[in-house]
Design a protein around this motif. Structure first.
Motif, PDB file in Angstrom:
ATOM      1  N   MET A  57     -12.785   4.179  22.609  1.00 14.05           N
ATOM      2  CA  MET A  57     -12.750   4.964  23.835  1.00 14.05           C
ATOM      3  C   MET A  57     -12.026   4.124  24.893  1.00 14.05           C
ATOM      4  SD  MET A  57     -16.004   6.623  25.823  1.00 14.05           S
ATOM      5  CE  MET A  57     -16.785   5.043  26.105  1.00 14.05           C
ATOM      6  N   PRO A  58     -10.862   4.568  25.369  1.00 16.49           N
ATOM      7  CA  PRO A  58     -10.193   3.812  26.423  1.00 16.49           C
ATOM      8  C   PRO A  58     -10.955   3.958  27.740  1.00 16.49           C
ATOM      9  CG  PRO A  58      -8.910   5.760  25.830  1.00 16.49           C
ATOM     10  CD  PRO A  58     -10.096   5.718  24.931  1.00 16.49           C
ATOM     11  N   VAL A  59     -11.174   2.831  28.426  1.00 21.06           N
ATOM     12  CA  VAL A  59     -11.901   2.814  29.701  1.00 21.06           C
ATOM     13  C   VAL A  59     -11.181   1.872  30.664  1.00 21.06           C
ATOM     14  CG1 VAL A  59     -14.148   3.343  28.670  1.00 21.06           C
ATOM     15  CG2 VAL A  59     -13.452   0.962  28.922  1.00 21.06           C
ATOM     16  N   ASP A  60     -11.361   2.102  31.945  1.00 22.77           N
ATOM     17  CA  ASP A  60     -10.844   1.191  32.967  1.00 22.77           C
ATOM     18  C   ASP A  60     -12.013   0.374  33.495  1.00 22.77           C
ATOM     19  OD1 ASP A  60      -8.181   2.087  32.833  1.00 22.77           O
ATOM     20  OD2 ASP A  60      -8.648   3.776  34.145  1.00 22.77           O
ATOM     21  N   VAL A  61     -11.835  -0.944  33.533  1.00 20.66           N
ATOM     22  CA  VAL A  61     -12.901  -1.845  33.970  1.00 20.66           C
ATOM     23  C   VAL A  61     -12.300  -2.903  34.888  1.00 20.66           C
ATOM     24  CG1 VAL A  61     -12.693  -3.358  31.944  1.00 20.66           C
ATOM     25  CG2 VAL A  61     -14.852  -3.251  33.184  1.00 20.66           C
ATOM     26  N   GLU A  62     -13.080  -3.348  35.856  1.00 19.24           N
ATOM     27  CA  GLU A  62     -12.618  -4.389  36.766  1.00 19.24           C
ATOM     28  C   GLU A  62     -13.066  -5.750  36.256  1.00 19.24           C
ATOM     29  OE1 GLU A  62     -13.070  -5.861  41.396  1.00 19.24           O
ATOM     30  OE2 GLU A  62     -13.642  -3.801  40.885  1.00 19.24           O
ATOM     31  N   LEU A  63     -12.112  -6.683  36.168  1.00 22.47           N
ATOM     32  CA  LEU A  63     -12.401  -8.074  35.801  1.00 22.47           C
ATOM     33  C   LEU A  63     -12.504  -8.885  37.080  1.00 22.47           C
ATOM     34  CD1 LEU A  63      -9.660  -8.712  33.074  1.00 22.47           C
ATOM     35  CD2 LEU A  63     -11.973  -7.858  32.727  1.00 22.47           C
ATOM     36  N   GLU A  64     -13.439  -9.815  37.095  1.00 21.54           N
ATOM     37  CA  GLU A  64     -13.578 -10.693  38.255  1.00 21.54           C
ATOM     38  C   GLU A  64     -13.945 -12.084  37.770  1.00 21.54           C
ATOM     39  OE1 GLU A  64     -16.823 -11.005  41.728  1.00 21.54           O
ATOM     40  OE2 GLU A  64     -15.691  -9.120  41.742  1.00 21.54           O
ATOM     41  N   GLY A  65     -13.308 -13.090  38.332  1.00 25.01           N
ATOM     42  CA  GLY A  65     -13.643 -14.466  38.001  1.00 25.01           C
ATOM     43  C   GLY A  65     -15.048 -14.794  38.503  1.00 25.01           C
ATOM     44  N   LEU A  66     -15.688 -15.765  37.893  1.00 24.89           N
ATOM     45  CA  LEU A  66     -17.049 -16.143  38.291  1.00 24.89           C
ATOM     46  C   LEU A  66     -17.128 -16.561  39.754  1.00 24.89           C
ATOM     47  CD1 LEU A  66     -18.283 -18.094  35.142  1.00 24.89           C
ATOM     48  CD2 LEU A  66     -18.861 -15.768  35.841  1.00 24.89           C
ATOM     49  N   ASP A  67     -16.037 -17.135  40.277  1.00 24.10           N
ATOM     50  CA  ASP A  67     -16.036 -17.559  41.678  1.00 24.10           C
ATOM     51  C   ASP A  67     -15.496 -16.468  42.607  1.00 24.10           C
ATOM     52  OD1 ASP A  67     -13.347 -17.576  41.110  1.00 24.10           O
ATOM     53  OD2 ASP A  67     -13.041 -19.700  41.585  1.00 24.10           O
ATOM     54  N   GLY A  68     -15.166 -15.300  42.061  1.00 21.74           N
ATOM     55  CA  GLY A  68     -14.676 -14.185  42.869  1.00 21.74           C
ATOM     56  C   GLY A  68     -13.229 -14.298  43.289  1.00 21.74           C
ATOM     57  N   SER A  69     -12.535 -15.339  42.839  1.00 19.10           N
ATOM     58  CA  SER A  69     -11.159 -15.566  43.293  1.00 19.10           C
ATOM     59  C   SER A  69     -10.146 -14.635  42.637  1.00 19.10           C
ATOM     60  CB  SER A  69     -10.749 -17.016  43.036  1.00 19.10           C
ATOM     61  OG  SER A  69     -10.746 -17.276  41.638  1.00 19.10           O
ATOM     62  N   MET A  70     -10.434 -14.115  41.469  1.00 21.45           N
ATOM     63  CA  MET A  70      -9.510 -13.249  40.748  1.00 21.45           C
ATOM     64  C   MET A  70     -10.182 -11.909  40.515  1.00 21.45           C
ATOM     65  SD  MET A  70      -8.683 -11.782  37.548  1.00 21.45           S
ATOM     66  CE  MET A  70      -9.860 -12.522  36.481  1.00 21.45           C
ATOM     67  N   LYS A  71      -9.468 -10.825  40.856  1.00 19.98           N
ATOM     68  CA  LYS A  71      -9.956  -9.479  40.581  1.00 19.98           C
ATOM     69  C   LYS A  71      -8.792  -8.654  40.071  1.00 19.98           C
ATOM     70  CE  LYS A  71     -13.507  -9.494  44.125  1.00 19.98           C
ATOM     71  NZ  LYS A  71     -14.035  -8.862  45.324  1.00 19.98           N
ATOM     72  N   ARG A  72      -9.055  -7.892  38.989  1.00 19.44           N
ATOM     73  CA  ARG A  72      -8.000  -7.054  38.416  1.00 19.44           C
ATOM     74  C   ARG A  72      -8.653  -5.939  37.617  1.00 19.44           C
ATOM     75  NH1 ARG A  72      -3.590  -9.974  35.036  1.00 19.44           N
ATOM     76  NH2 ARG A  72      -2.598 -10.070  37.048  1.00 19.44           N
ATOM     77  N   THR A  73      -8.101  -4.744  37.716  1.00 15.06           N
ATOM     78  CA  THR A  73      -8.562  -3.622  36.895  1.00 15.06           C
ATOM     79  C   THR A  73      -7.666  -3.533  35.668  1.00 15.06           C
ATOM     80  OG1 THR A  73      -9.384  -2.438  38.821  1.00 15.06           O
ATOM     81  CG2 THR A  73      -8.990  -1.138  36.838  1.00 15.06           C
ATOM     82  N   VAL A  74      -8.279  -3.402  34.491  1.00 14.56           N
ATOM     83  CA  VAL A  74      -7.523  -3.317  33.241  1.00 14.56           C
ATOM     84  C   VAL A  74      -8.011  -2.128  32.425  1.00 14.56           C
ATOM     85  CG1 VAL A  74      -7.078  -5.799  33.122  1.00 14.56           C
ATOM     86  CG2 VAL A  74      -9.070  -4.857  31.973  1.00 14.56           C
ATOM     87  N   ARG A  75      -7.147  -1.649  31.540  1.00 14.75           N
ATOM     88  CA  ARG A  75      -7.510  -0.628  30.560  1.00 14.75           C
ATOM     89  C   ARG A  75      -7.966  -1.369  29.319  1.00 14.75           C
ATOM     90  NH1 ARG A  75      -6.504   5.037  29.403  1.00 14.75           N
ATOM     91  NH2 ARG A  75      -7.151   5.055  31.565  1.00 14.75           N
ATOM     92  N   ALA A  76      -9.163  -1.045  28.838  1.00 16.40           N
ATOM     93  CA  ALA A  76      -9.728  -1.681  27.649  1.00 16.40           C
ATOM     94  C   ALA A  76     -10.156  -0.604  26.666  1.00 16.40           C
ATOM     95  CB  ALA A  76     -10.918  -2.557  28.021  1.00 16.40           C
ATOM     96  N   PHE A  77     -10.242  -0.965  25.408  1.00 12.47           N
ATOM     97  CA  PHE A  77     -10.678  -0.059  24.358  1.00 12.47           C
ATOM     98  C   PHE A  77     -12.009  -0.555  23.807  1.00 12.47           C
ATOM     99  CE2 PHE A  77      -6.179   0.360  24.734  1.00 12.47           C
ATOM    100  CZ  PHE A  77      -5.960   1.710  24.586  1.00 12.47           C
ATOM    101  N   THR A  78     -12.970   0.353  23.626  1.00  7.96           N
ATOM    102  CA  THR A  78     -14.276  -0.035  23.112  1.00  7.96           C
ATOM    103  C   THR A  78     -14.229  -0.255  21.611  1.00  7.96           C
ATOM    104  OG1 THR A  78     -14.952   2.267  22.815  1.00  7.96           O
ATOM    105  CG2 THR A  78     -15.507   1.227  24.917  1.00  7.96           C
ATOM    106  N   THR A  79     -15.091  -1.131  21.143  1.00  4.87           N
ATOM    107  CA  THR A  79     -15.282  -1.386  19.723  1.00  4.87           C
ATOM    108  C   THR A  79     -16.719  -1.874  19.547  1.00  4.87           C
ATOM    109  OG1 THR A  79     -14.431  -2.511  17.761  1.00  4.87           O
ATOM    110  CG2 THR A  79     -14.394  -3.753  19.804  1.00  4.87           C
ATOM    111  N   GLU A  80     -17.252  -1.735  18.346  1.00  4.22           N
ATOM    112  CA  GLU A  80     -18.645  -2.136  18.119  1.00  4.22           C
ATOM    113  C   GLU A  80     -18.844  -3.634  18.362  1.00  4.22           C
ATOM    114  OE1 GLU A  80     -21.481  -0.371  17.712  1.00  4.22           O
ATOM    115  OE2 GLU A  80     -20.081   1.230  18.230  1.00  4.22           O
ATOM    116  N   LYS A  81     -17.926  -4.450  17.887  1.00  2.00           N
ATOM    117  CA  LYS A  81     -18.036  -5.901  18.078  1.00  2.00           C
ATOM    118  C   LYS A  81     -16.629  -6.462  18.122  1.00  2.00           C
ATOM    119  CE  LYS A  81     -20.501  -9.930  16.507  1.00  2.00           C
ATOM    120  NZ  LYS A  81     -21.384 -10.525  15.530  1.00  2.00           N
ATOM    121  N   VAL A  82     -16.267  -7.058  19.239  1.00  3.83           N
ATOM    122  CA  VAL A  82     -14.905  -7.570  19.423  1.00  3.83           C
ATOM    123  C   VAL A  82     -14.591  -8.654  18.411  1.00  3.83           C
ATOM    124  CG1 VAL A  82     -13.328  -8.745  20.991  1.00  3.83           C
ATOM    125  CG2 VAL A  82     -14.813  -6.919  21.847  1.00  3.83           C
TER     126      VAL A  82
END
Length: 83
Positions: A57-82
């Motif tokens: 299932m293609p989904v859009d998700v926001e990635l963020e660095g642990l320190d909050g310095s990097m933020k980006r929305t990406v298209r990802a595909f679901t799978t049972e176990k990467v």
């Protein structure tokens, strides 16, 4: 790395590979974030010149660095176990 959808967020370990043509997220993480998309089948190349077909299932998700310095929305595909 933190994955976000609205006010929901999950801290995950991530493998980032510039050579990859697609980004994948575990289906249980996508569900926990409330991510939704239209299911479809995808075929991917795996080791030894083999291919695998699975439902994703293609989904859009926001990635963020642990320190909050990097933020980006990406298209990802679901799978049972990467991995």
């Amino acid at each position: 790395m933190i994955l976000k959808n609205g006010n929901r967020k999950v801290q995950v370990k991530a493998l980032l590979n510039e050579a990859s043509t697609k980004t994948y997220i575990n289906a249980d993480v996508a569900s926990e974030l409330g991510l939704e998309g239209i299911p479809r089948k995808v075929t991917v190349n795996v080791l030894n010149c083999q291919t695998e077909t699975f439902e994703t299932m293609p989904v859009d998700v926001e990635l963020e660095g642990l320190d909050g310095s990097m933020k980006r929305t990406v298209r990802a595909f679901t799978t049972e176990k990467v991995t």
